[in-house]
Design a protein around this motif. Structure first.
Motif, PDB file in Angstrom:
ATOM      1  N   ILE A  23       0.333  -0.687   0.362  1.00 20.25           N
ATOM      2  CA  ILE A  23       0.123  -0.075  -0.391  1.00 20.25           C
ATOM      3  C   ILE A  23       0.688   1.586  -0.255  1.00 20.25           C
ATOM      4  N   VAL A  24       1.861   1.492   1.087  1.00 25.35           N
ATOM      5  CA  VAL A  24       2.567   2.182   1.285  1.00 25.35           C
ATOM      6  C   VAL A  24       3.800   2.744  -0.203  1.00 25.35           C
ATOM      7  N   ARG A  25       4.212   1.664  -0.929  1.00 18.87           N
ATOM      8  CA  ARG A  25       4.535   2.305  -2.301  1.00 18.87           C
ATOM      9  C   ARG A  25       3.832   1.835  -3.434  1.00 18.87           C
ATOM     10  N   ASN A  26       2.957   2.168  -3.642  1.00 11.48           N
ATOM     11  CA  ASN A  26       1.851   1.944  -4.118  1.00 11.48           C
ATOM     12  C   ASN A  26       1.110   0.799  -5.052  1.00 11.48           C
ATOM     13  N   GLU A  27       1.264  -0.158  -4.069  1.00 12.59           N
ATOM     14  CA  GLU A  27       0.959  -1.564  -5.617  1.00 12.59           C
ATOM     15  C   GLU A  27       0.066  -1.749  -5.656  1.00 12.59           C
ATOM     16  N   TRP A  28      -0.816  -1.526  -4.585  1.00 13.08           N
ATOM     17  CA  TRP A  28      -2.167  -0.700  -3.714  1.00 13.08           C
ATOM     18  C   TRP A  28      -2.669  -0.078  -3.999  1.00 13.08           C
ATOM     19  N   LYS A  29      -3.413   0.608  -4.447  1.00 11.73           N
ATOM     20  CA  LYS A  29      -3.691   2.067  -4.558  1.00 11.73           C
ATOM     21  C   LYS A  29      -5.119   2.195  -3.515  1.00 11.73           C
ATOM     22  N   ALA A  30      -5.358   3.340  -3.361  1.00 10.30           N
ATOM     23  CA  ALA A  30      -7.056   2.808  -2.612  1.00 10.30           C
ATOM     24  C   ALA A  30      -8.310   2.769  -3.201  1.00 10.30           C
ATOM     25  N   GLY A  31      -9.093   2.021  -2.673  1.00 14.65           N
ATOM     26  CA  GLY A  31      -9.981   2.151  -3.460  1.00 14.65           C
ATOM     27  C   GLY A  31      -9.634  -0.069  -4.146  1.00 14.65           C
ATOM     28  N   ASP A  32      -8.383  -0.189  -4.346  1.00 16.70           N
ATOM     29  CA  ASP A  32      -7.893  -1.301  -4.800  1.00 16.70           C
ATOM     30  C   ASP A  32      -9.001  -2.910  -4.177  1.00 16.70           C
ATOM     31  N   LYS A  33      -8.880  -3.666  -4.780  1.00 14.45           N
ATOM     32  CA  LYS A  33      -9.401  -4.948  -4.811  1.00 14.45           C
ATOM     33  C   LYS A  33      -8.347  -5.771  -3.544  1.00 14.45           C
ATOM     34  N   LEU A  34      -8.046  -6.464  -2.492  1.00 10.53           N
ATOM     35  CA  LEU A  34      -6.613  -7.140  -2.144  1.00 10.53           C
ATOM     36  C   LEU A  34      -7.430  -8.774  -2.116  1.00 10.53           C
ATOM     37  N   PRO A  35      -7.083  -9.505  -2.577  1.00  9.64           N
ATOM     38  CA  PRO A  35      -6.781 -10.995  -3.426  1.00  9.64           C
ATOM     39  C   PRO A  35      -7.920 -11.811  -2.377  1.00  9.64           C
TER      40      PRO A  35
END
Length: 122
Positions: A23-35
């Protein structure tokens, strides 16, 4: 790919840290679905209950939110993400200073080393 975990720390905390880094590295952005819990369990090679505990703890912290019938998502609250980013930065800096101090280096030594550091070379 099954992950290897540090035996000195609970697995769910280690998975939380990995998610937070993404999340911090922006690989998963705000609003992205996690597995899904099941997908993440297979990916990490751990019991689904461990992933459920991980997601529940992240939700309690406000980092993710679960939407009934849809899954778990990174919070859209960018202030929460920024606070997480700042906390992780503080933790890394604190660990660095503590480790360097234990080795006998002064703050001036640390600053000089950081100024001289260039892409892995010193």
């Amino acid at each position: 790919m099954v992950e290897e975990f540090d035996t000195t720390k609970p697995i769910y905390i280690q998975i939380m840290e990995k998610i937070n880094k993404k999340i911090v590295r922006n690989e998963w952005k705000a609003g992205d679905k996690l597995p899904s819990v099941r997908e993440m369990a297979v990916e990490t090679g751990v019991n689904p209950n461990t992933i459920q505990r991980t997601y529940s703890e992240l939700e309690r912290m406000g980092i993710v939110e679960t939407r009934r019938g849809q899954g778990t998502f990174v919070t859209e609250n960018v202030e929460v993400i920024e606070r997480l980013r700042e906390q992780m930065k503080r933790d890394v800096v604190t660990d660095f200073i503590r480790n360097m101090t234990e080795l006998g280096f002064t703050l001036d030594d640390m600053i000089t080393s950081l100024k001289n550091y260039r892409g892995g070379e010193q």
